[in-house]
Write a protein that holds these residues in place. Sequence first.
Motif, PDB file in Angstrom:
ATOM      1  N   THR A 179     -12.216 -22.912  47.897  1.00 26.77           N
ATOM      2  CA  THR A 179     -11.749 -22.683  48.420  1.00 26.77           C
ATOM      3  C   THR A 179     -11.647 -22.468  49.853  1.00 26.77           C
ATOM      4  O   THR A 179     -10.792 -23.432  50.533  1.00 26.77           O
ATOM      5  CB  THR A 179     -11.781 -21.031  48.313  1.00 26.77           C
ATOM      6  N   GLY A 180     -12.918 -23.103  50.377  1.00 26.70           N
ATOM      7  CA  GLY A 180     -13.431 -23.627  52.216  1.00 26.70           C
ATOM      8  C   GLY A 180     -12.605 -24.952  52.076  1.00 26.70           C
ATOM      9  O   GLY A 180     -12.175 -25.109  53.286  1.00 26.70           O
ATOM     10  N   VAL A 181     -12.969 -25.324  50.615  1.00 29.55           N
ATOM     11  CA  VAL A 181     -12.565 -27.015  51.060  1.00 29.55           C
ATOM     12  C   VAL A 181     -11.229 -27.198  51.104  1.00 29.55           C
ATOM     13  O   VAL A 181     -10.795 -27.613  51.781  1.00 29.55           O
ATOM     14  CB  VAL A 181     -12.989 -28.113  49.861  1.00 29.55           C
ATOM     15  N   VAL A 182     -10.565 -26.343  50.622  1.00 32.55           N
ATOM     16  CA  VAL A 182      -8.501 -26.743  50.804  1.00 32.55           C
ATOM     17  C   VAL A 182      -8.287 -25.826  51.508  1.00 32.55           C
ATOM     18  O   VAL A 182      -7.331 -26.469  52.410  1.00 32.55           O
ATOM     19  CB  VAL A 182      -8.413 -26.251  48.926  1.00 32.55           C
ATOM     20  N   ASN A 183      -8.880 -24.642  51.857  1.00 36.11           N
ATOM     21  CA  ASN A 183      -8.348 -23.865  53.210  1.00 36.11           C
ATOM     22  C   ASN A 183      -8.653 -25.250  54.663  1.00 36.11           C
ATOM     23  O   ASN A 183      -7.659 -25.585  55.528  1.00 36.11           O
ATOM     24  CB  ASN A 183      -9.319 -22.958  53.909  1.00 36.11           C
ATOM     25  N   ALA A 184      -9.517 -26.156  54.995  1.00 27.87           N
ATOM     26  CA  ALA A 184      -9.918 -26.798  55.688  1.00 27.87           C
ATOM     27  C   ALA A 184      -9.022 -28.276  55.437  1.00 27.87           C
ATOM     28  O   ALA A 184      -8.385 -28.665  56.122  1.00 27.87           O
ATOM     29  CB  ALA A 184     -11.172 -28.005  55.858  1.00 27.87           C
ATOM     30  N   ILE A 185      -8.577 -28.264  54.828  1.00 29.38           N
ATOM     31  CA  ILE A 185      -7.730 -29.601  53.672  1.00 29.38           C
ATOM     32  C   ILE A 185      -5.955 -28.805  54.258  1.00 29.38           C
ATOM     33  O   ILE A 185      -5.641 -29.714  54.426  1.00 29.38           O
ATOM     34  CB  ILE A 185      -7.513 -29.779  52.440  1.00 29.38           C
ATOM     35  N   VAL A 186      -5.456 -27.598  54.062  1.00 33.56           N
ATOM     36  CA  VAL A 186      -4.907 -27.214  54.843  1.00 33.56           C
ATOM     37  C   VAL A 186      -4.352 -26.895  56.251  1.00 33.56           C
ATOM     38  O   VAL A 186      -3.799 -27.729  57.247  1.00 33.56           O
ATOM     39  CB  VAL A 186      -4.425 -25.487  53.591  1.00 33.56           C
ATOM     40  N   LYS A 187      -5.821 -26.404  56.716  1.00 35.28           N
ATOM     41  CA  LYS A 187      -5.999 -26.210  58.034  1.00 35.28           C
ATOM     42  C   LYS A 187      -5.838 -27.484  58.915  1.00 35.28           C
ATOM     43  O   LYS A 187      -5.503 -27.501  60.029  1.00 35.28           O
ATOM     44  CB  LYS A 187      -7.167 -25.253  58.341  1.00 35.28           C
ATOM     45  N   TYR A 188      -6.445 -28.355  58.453  1.00 32.15           N
ATOM     46  CA  TYR A 188      -6.941 -29.628  59.570  1.00 32.15           C
ATOM     47  C   TYR A 188      -6.177 -30.400  59.088  1.00 32.15           C
ATOM     48  O   TYR A 188      -6.587 -31.337  60.088  1.00 32.15           O
ATOM     49  CB  TYR A 188      -8.128 -29.596  59.706  1.00 32.15           C
ATOM     50  N   PHE A 189      -5.189 -31.024  57.850  1.00 32.21           N
ATOM     51  CA  PHE A 189      -5.020 -32.157  57.923  1.00 32.21           C
ATOM     52  C   PHE A 189      -3.289 -31.716  57.759  1.00 32.21           C
ATOM     53  O   PHE A 189      -2.201 -32.503  58.064  1.00 32.21           O
ATOM     54  CB  PHE A 189      -5.546 -32.853  56.218  1.00 32.21           C
ATOM     55  N   ILE A 190      -3.120 -30.796  56.752  1.00 26.48           N
ATOM     56  CA  ILE A 190      -2.030 -30.892  56.371  1.00 26.48           C
ATOM     57  C   ILE A 190      -0.924 -29.826  57.654  1.00 26.48           C
ATOM     58  O   ILE A 190       0.215 -29.844  57.960  1.00 26.48           O
ATOM     59  CB  ILE A 190      -1.255 -29.781  54.833  1.00 26.48           C
ATOM     60  N   ASN A 191      -1.415 -28.931  57.685  1.00 22.19           N
ATOM     61  CA  ASN A 191      -0.371 -28.126  58.904  1.00 22.19           C
ATOM     62  C   ASN A 191      -0.548 -29.276  60.089  1.00 22.19           C
ATOM     63  O   ASN A 191       0.389 -28.547  60.764  1.00 22.19           O
ATOM     64  CB  ASN A 191      -1.028 -26.564  59.144  1.00 22.19           C
ATOM     65  N   PRO A 192      -1.445 -29.582  60.801  1.00 24.89           N
ATOM     66  CA  PRO A 192      -0.807 -30.735  61.770  1.00 24.89           C
ATOM     67  C   PRO A 192       0.246 -31.761  61.471  1.00 24.89           C
ATOM     68  O   PRO A 192       0.606 -31.980  62.113  1.00 24.89           O
ATOM     69  CB  PRO A 192      -2.348 -31.328  62.122  1.00 24.89           C
ATOM     70  N   LEU A 193      -0.201 -32.034  60.123  1.00 24.28           N
ATOM     71  CA  LEU A 193       1.271 -33.306  59.594  1.00 24.28           C
ATOM     72  C   LEU A 193       2.255 -32.509  59.946  1.00 24.28           C
ATOM     73  O   LEU A 193       3.385 -32.688  60.550  1.00 24.28           O
ATOM     74  CB  LEU A 193       1.163 -33.531  58.223  1.00 24.28           C
ATOM     75  N   ILE A 194       2.762 -31.209  59.946  1.00 27.00           N
ATOM     76  CA  ILE A 194       3.768 -30.207  59.938  1.00 27.00           C
ATOM     77  C   ILE A 194       4.584 -30.132  61.225  1.00 27.00           C
ATOM     78  O   ILE A 194       5.279 -30.067  62.128  1.00 27.00           O
ATOM     79  CB  ILE A 194       3.708 -28.851  58.845  1.00 27.00           C
ATOM     80  N   ALA A 195       2.943 -30.061  61.869  1.00 29.47           N
ATOM     81  CA  ALA A 195       3.838 -29.753  63.446  1.00 29.47           C
ATOM     82  C   ALA A 195       3.579 -31.018  63.713  1.00 29.47           C
ATOM     83  O   ALA A 195       4.670 -30.829  64.923  1.00 29.47           O
ATOM     84  CB  ALA A 195       2.039 -29.525  64.186  1.00 29.47           C
ATOM     85  N   GLY A 219       7.750 -30.675  62.645  1.00 30.72           N
ATOM     86  CA  GLY A 219       8.342 -29.696  63.084  1.00 30.72           C
ATOM     87  C   GLY A 219       8.431 -29.393  64.638  1.00 30.72           C
ATOM     88  O   GLY A 219       9.153 -28.599  65.306  1.00 30.72           O
ATOM     89  N   GLY A 220       7.586 -29.618  65.019  1.00 27.16           N
ATOM     90  CA  GLY A 220       6.931 -29.273  66.545  1.00 27.16           C
ATOM     91  C   GLY A 220       6.605 -28.481  65.982  1.00 27.16           C
ATOM     92  O   GLY A 220       5.341 -27.760  67.454  1.00 27.16           O
TER      93      GLY A 220
END
Length: 180
Positions: free
Chosen positions: A61-77, A80-81
Motif C-alpha cells: 500500500t505504501g509503495v502504490v500510494n507513493a506511485i500514485v502521489k509522486y508519479f501519476i498525480n503529477p502526470l495528471i497535473a 490537466g493543470g
Amino acid sequence: MRQATQSTAALAKGALNVTEDTARRIVSLTDRGPFGGFKKFISRGSMIDMAVGVVMGSAVTGVVNAIVKYFINPLIAMIGGKPDMSAMLSITFNGATISFGAILNEVINFLLVGVAVYFCVILPINKLRDVTAAALAREQEDADEQAGPSVEERTLAVLEEIRDELRRSDRGPDRSPEHS
C-alpha cells in the motif's frame, strides 16, 4: 499427537527448568479449553499466511500510494493543470458542501491505484510465476527423460512379455502359429 505432546513437554521442561512431571502438567493445561483452541488457531497455517498477507499488503500500500502521489498525480497535473479535483464541481448550500469533484478525484485515484497495483505488482508476479512454472516443467521433463520408463510402462512391458510367453507355451514345439 502423543509424540508432539512429549516434545512440547521437553521444550517446556528445558525452558522453565522444571521437573518432567511439572512440564507435562503445563503442556496438558495448554492443550485443553480456551488455551488449546487458541494454540490450534494461532498455529494454523492459514492464520500465519493471513498475517503475512496483511503485513505485505500494508507494505505494498505504501509503495502504490507513493506511485500514485509522486508519479501519476503529477502526470495528471501536467496534462490537466490540477492534480486534485476536489475543489471543482462543488455545490454549497446552507453551509453544506457537496463536492462531485472530490468524488471524481477518489474514483480516479481508485482506478489509478488499481492500474498501479496491476502493472507494478500483479503483472510482474504473474510473469515471474510463468517463468518459474516453465523452468519447473523443463526440469520435470528432463528428470522424466533421465529416469527412463515409468512404472506403468515397465508394468505394461512385463505383462506383454508374460502374454507372449503364454502364447509360445500354448503353441508348443510342434504347433505352428497358423493353428492358434
